[in-house]
Motif scaffolding. Structure first.
Motif, mmCIF file in Angstrom:
data_model
loop_
_atom_site.group_PDB
_atom_site.id
_atom_site.type_symbol
_atom_site.label_atom_id
_atom_site.label_comp_id
_atom_site.label_asym_id
_atom_site.label_seq_id
_atom_site.Cartn_x
_atom_site.Cartn_y
_atom_site.Cartn_z
ATOM 1 N N ASN A 185 0.826 -1.201 0.000
ATOM 2 C CA ASN A 185 0.000 0.000 0.000
ATOM 3 C C ASN A 185 0.871 1.266 0.000
ATOM 4 O O ASN A 185 0.615 2.212 -0.761
ATOM 5 C CB ASN A 185 -0.939 -0.004 1.207
ATOM 6 C CG ASN A 185 -1.923 1.129 1.175
ATOM 7 O OD1 ASN A 185 -2.600 1.363 0.187
ATOM 8 N ND2 ASN A 185 -1.992 1.863 2.273
ATOM 9 N N ARG A 227 -6.455 5.908 -7.903
ATOM 10 C CA ARG A 227 -6.314 4.807 -6.943
ATOM 11 C C ARG A 227 -7.628 4.546 -6.214
ATOM 12 O O ARG A 227 -8.046 3.402 -6.045
ATOM 13 C CB ARG A 227 -5.186 5.087 -5.950
ATOM 14 C CG ARG A 227 -3.814 5.165 -6.597
ATOM 15 C CD ARG A 227 -2.674 5.171 -5.601
ATOM 16 N NE ARG A 227 -2.762 6.123 -4.523
ATOM 17 C CZ ARG A 227 -2.196 7.328 -4.511
ATOM 18 N NH1 ARG A 227 -1.477 7.746 -5.550
ATOM 19 N NH2 ARG A 227 -2.306 8.123 -3.461
ATOM 20 N N GLU A 228 -8.290 5.602 -5.778
ATOM 21 C CA GLU A 228 -9.573 5.450 -5.082
ATOM 22 C C GLU A 228 -10.654 4.952 -6.032
ATOM 23 O O GLU A 228 -11.498 4.138 -5.644
ATOM 24 C CB GLU A 228 -10.005 6.754 -4.412
ATOM 25 C CG GLU A 228 -9.281 7.041 -3.134
ATOM 26 C CD GLU A 228 -9.377 5.929 -2.106
ATOM 27 O OE1 GLU A 228 -10.480 5.374 -1.877
ATOM 28 O OE2 GLU A 228 -8.341 5.588 -1.513
ATOM 29 N N ALA A 230 -10.159 1.294 -6.288
ATOM 30 C CA ALA A 230 -10.559 0.637 -5.037
ATOM 31 C C ALA A 230 -12.077 0.505 -4.946
ATOM 32 O O ALA A 230 -12.596 -0.544 -4.533
ATOM 33 C CB ALA A 230 -10.012 1.414 -3.842
ATOM 34 N N ALA A 252 -13.989 -3.117 -4.990
ATOM 35 C CA ALA A 252 -14.832 -3.455 -3.838
ATOM 36 C C ALA A 252 -16.259 -3.770 -4.277
ATOM 37 O O ALA A 252 -16.891 -4.691 -3.747
ATOM 38 C CB ALA A 252 -14.823 -2.315 -2.822
ATOM 39 N N CYS A 294 -14.908 -2.479 2.462
ATOM 40 C CA CYS A 294 -14.099 -1.643 1.569
ATOM 41 C C CYS A 294 -14.948 -0.609 0.827
ATOM 42 O O CYS A 294 -14.472 0.498 0.560
ATOM 43 C CB CYS A 294 -13.299 -2.505 0.598
ATOM 44 S SG CYS A 294 -11.952 -3.404 1.421
ATOM 45 N N HIS A 349 -13.751 3.111 1.251
ATOM 46 C CA HIS A 349 -13.310 3.869 0.074
ATOM 47 C C HIS A 349 -14.323 4.923 -0.369
ATOM 48 O O HIS A 349 -13.932 5.913 -0.982
ATOM 49 C CB HIS A 349 -12.902 2.927 -1.054
ATOM 50 C CG HIS A 349 -11.620 2.225 -0.734
ATOM 51 N ND1 HIS A 349 -10.405 2.881 -0.724
ATOM 52 C CD2 HIS A 349 -11.372 0.955 -0.352
ATOM 53 C CE1 HIS A 349 -9.465 2.035 -0.370
ATOM 54 N NE2 HIS A 349 -10.016 0.860 -0.126
ATOM 55 N N HIS A 353 -2.909 -2.381 -7.878
ATOM 56 C CA HIS A 353 -4.027 -1.872 -7.070
ATOM 57 C C HIS A 353 -5.186 -2.852 -7.044
ATOM 58 O O HIS A 353 -5.858 -2.998 -6.011
ATOM 59 C CB HIS A 353 -4.473 -0.493 -7.549
ATOM 60 C CG HIS A 353 -3.575 0.590 -7.073
ATOM 61 N ND1 HIS A 353 -3.591 1.057 -5.777
ATOM 62 C CD2 HIS A 353 -2.604 1.281 -7.713
ATOM 63 C CE1 HIS A 353 -2.670 1.991 -5.634
ATOM 64 N NE2 HIS A 353 -2.053 2.144 -6.791
ATOM 65 N N ASN A 411 -6.334 -4.289 -3.446
ATOM 66 C CA ASN A 411 -7.717 -4.142 -3.004
ATOM 67 C C ASN A 411 -8.428 -5.485 -2.906
ATOM 68 O O ASN A 411 -9.265 -5.679 -2.021
ATOM 69 C CB ASN A 411 -8.466 -3.161 -3.911
ATOM 70 C CG ASN A 411 -8.039 -1.747 -3.624
ATOM 71 O OD1 ASN A 411 -8.410 -1.171 -2.618
ATOM 72 N ND2 ASN A 411 -7.205 -1.186 -4.480
ATOM 73 N N THR A 419 -7.550 -6.882 0.543
ATOM 74 C CA THR A 419 -8.343 -6.347 1.662
ATOM 75 C C THR A 419 -9.802 -6.776 1.550
ATOM 76 O O THR A 419 -10.440 -7.043 2.572
ATOM 77 C CB THR A 419 -8.223 -4.812 1.772
ATOM 78 O OG1 THR A 419 -8.666 -4.206 0.566
ATOM 79 C CG2 THR A 419 -6.806 -4.400 2.101
ATOM 80 N N ASN A 420 -10.336 -6.858 0.330
ATOM 81 C CA ASN A 420 -11.712 -7.344 0.165
ATOM 82 C C ASN A 420 -11.841 -8.741 0.750
ATOM 83 O O ASN A 420 -12.778 -9.033 1.504
ATOM 84 C CB ASN A 420 -12.109 -7.400 -1.314
ATOM 85 C CG ASN A 420 -12.211 -6.062 -2.009
ATOM 86 O OD1 ASN A 420 -12.358 -6.029 -3.231
ATOM 87 N ND2 ASN A 420 -12.124 -4.956 -1.302
#
Length: 182
Positions: free
Chosen positions: A52, A65-66, A69, A73, A81, A85, A154, A158, A161-162
């Motif tokens: 990250n 990036r967002e 994400a 998600a 997420c 996000h 990315h 992501n 984390t998902n």
């Protein structure tokens, strides 16, 4: 309800994770549940934070990036997420509500970003097996080799984390959002 314990504080986390959690706290001013539950595995936390941190210094801007994400998600159905996000996209990346919704639908109001977001969605949905035409569309939109590799990075970050949040049942500590209806 989480399937494994979420340490209630930095001091309740495994000793090997505490320095990493202190770093998160200094950066964000708090330690969201994602970080605390991941702290159960100090090396997973370290790996996540390392990737990250490296990608946050990469060629893709914070807005892109967002956007990625949010799209990842949504495809993966990760409520944690999506909530995180949506909050970060609005408050840090300064994305509008309409842009966040577009990102969650796999596109963007920004023509170039729409290609990156759409490519990210194809990567997730096709488990990395994109077509030559998909790849050429990203290239034609002006993305460099570095940026294309970062888009993939990315997606992977992501997705990690998902999956952590979905498998472990991480309690959402951001304003909740509903999954979009197609």
């Amino acid at each position: 309800m989480p399937r494994i314990p979420t340490p209630e504080s930095i001091t309740a986390a495994p000793a090997a994770s505490r320095a990493s959690l202190e770093g998160v706290n200094q950066l964000l001013g708090s330690v969201p549940n994602l970080f605390r539950i991941t702290a159960n595995s100090p090396k997973t936390l370290e790996g996540y934070l390392g990737l990250n941190g490296a990608l946050s210094q990469g060629a893709l801007n914070a807005q892109t990036r967002e956007r990625i994400a949010l799209a990842v998600a949504e495809v993966n159905g990760c409520h944690y997420c999506l909530a995180a996000h949506q909050y970060l996209g609005s408050n840090l990346a300064k994305l509008s509500a309409a842009e966040i919704e577009a990102n969650r639908r796999g596109t963007s109001s920004d023509e170039k970003a729409a290609v990156a977001v759409g490519f990210a969605v194809k990567i997730v949905k096709n488990r990395g097996k994109v077509t030559d035409a998909d790849f050429q569309a990203v290239r034609a939109a002006g993305y460099t080799d570095e940026e294309i590799v970062e888009i993939v990075g990315h997606v992977a970050l992501n997705t990690l984390t998902n999956y952590i949040n979905e498998v472990l049942g991480t309690e959402i500590d951001f304003p909740t959002v509903e999954t979009l209806v197609a």
